[in-house]
Design a protein around this motif. Sequence first.
Motif, PDB file in Angstrom:
ATOM      1  N   GLN A 143       0.751  -1.054  -0.155  1.00 13.83           N
ATOM      2  CA  GLN A 143       0.058   0.025  -0.180  1.00 13.83           C
ATOM      3  C   GLN A 143       0.810   1.348   0.028  1.00 13.83           C
ATOM      4  OE1 GLN A 143      -2.583  -0.961   3.387  1.00 13.83           O
ATOM      5  NE2 GLN A 143      -4.286  -1.077   2.079  1.00 13.83           N
ATOM      6  N   ALA A 144       1.877   1.315   0.599  1.00 18.37           N
ATOM      7  CA  ALA A 144       2.848   2.472   0.946  1.00 18.37           C
ATOM      8  C   ALA A 144       4.276   2.290   1.118  1.00 18.37           C
ATOM      9  CB  ALA A 144       2.326   3.267   1.666  1.00 18.37           C
ATOM     10  N   SER A 195      -8.436   3.562  -3.109  1.00 21.10           N
ATOM     11  CA  SER A 195      -8.069   3.638  -1.494  1.00 21.10           C
ATOM     12  C   SER A 195      -9.080   4.931  -1.022  1.00 21.10           C
ATOM     13  CB  SER A 195      -6.596   4.109  -1.329  1.00 21.10           C
ATOM     14  OG  SER A 195      -6.266   4.397   0.165  1.00 21.10           O
ATOM     15  N   THR A 202      -9.405  12.946  -0.221  1.00 24.62           N
ATOM     16  CA  THR A 202      -9.265  11.873  -1.329  1.00 24.62           C
ATOM     17  C   THR A 202     -10.044  12.191  -2.436  1.00 24.62           C
ATOM     18  OG1 THR A 202      -9.833  10.444   0.659  1.00 24.62           O
ATOM     19  CG2 THR A 202      -9.856   9.422  -1.398  1.00 24.62           C
ATOM     20  N   ARG A 212      -2.517   4.612  -3.572  1.00 23.93           N
ATOM     21  CA  ARG A 212      -3.257   5.555  -2.561  1.00 23.93           C
ATOM     22  C   ARG A 212      -2.428   7.071  -2.978  1.00 23.93           C
ATOM     23  NH1 ARG A 212      -3.908   3.861   2.763  1.00 23.93           N
ATOM     24  NH2 ARG A 212      -2.396   5.579   3.758  1.00 23.93           N
ATOM     25  N   ARG A 215      -4.775   9.908  -1.843  1.00 25.29           N
ATOM     26  CA  ARG A 215      -4.859  10.351  -0.330  1.00 25.29           C
ATOM     27  C   ARG A 215      -4.137  11.380   0.026  1.00 25.29           C
ATOM     28  NH1 ARG A 215      -6.641   5.841   2.540  1.00 25.29           N
ATOM     29  NH2 ARG A 215      -7.038   7.403   4.214  1.00 25.29           N
TER      30      ARG A 215
END
Length: 235
Positions: A143-144, A195, A202, A212, A215
């Motif tokens: 995810q990151a 996400s 967002t 992501r 975000r």
Amino acid sequence: MLDDIASVTTDLHAAGTDARRLMHAALTGPVRGRVALVSSFGAESALLLAMAAEVDPAVPVLFLETGQHFPETLVYRDDLASWLGLRDVRTIAPAPAAVAARDPEGQLWAFDADACCTLRKVEPLDDAIIPFDAWITGRKRGQALTRQALPTVETTSDGRLKINPLAAWSPKEIDAEMTRLGVPRHPLSARGYPSIGCAPCTRPVRDGEDARAGRWAHLTHQKLECGIHRTPTSG
């Protein structure tokens, strides 16, 4: 309690990266009843919640109601919980007095996103998690950058266990399993939101962007985490 934590930690490590074994060990082991699942009811949340419901539909599920969610998220939370038969979804909100004092206009996100996350997510969860010895998250390594070394089991600095059953799962594997289970999808997923966080922070993701990337896209500096997973941990 320490013996219980040690025992369930052994069982969790024995489960390796098997998500369902991890969930079973967490929800049926010696800390049963003292484990919460924290969920954003976002784009991939249904899989983790479905796995939990298979083992114990009465598991406490903590949802952080920031007051800034997309309306679709709130509807999805209720619909998905009903579809899965979850019996203890708890809506956790910031103290009204704190919001009135620190974000009376609801615009804190625009000029201090970290402070907004602290007010609306970190502080409420810190209070809500107090009765529990362990909590389950839906974080994944892909995810990151901050999650690339994410273990499946962590011990936080306050002695709690943090369990990440889907840590090793790829987006493709998650999508395939959600399809196999036939779980309802978040309505924004089909509109370019892989996400999903608070509505002001967002946006849809463009072709070729990281999942992501939408975000906190309004910020001039990179922000990858809201802060609820800030506590130093060890595997």
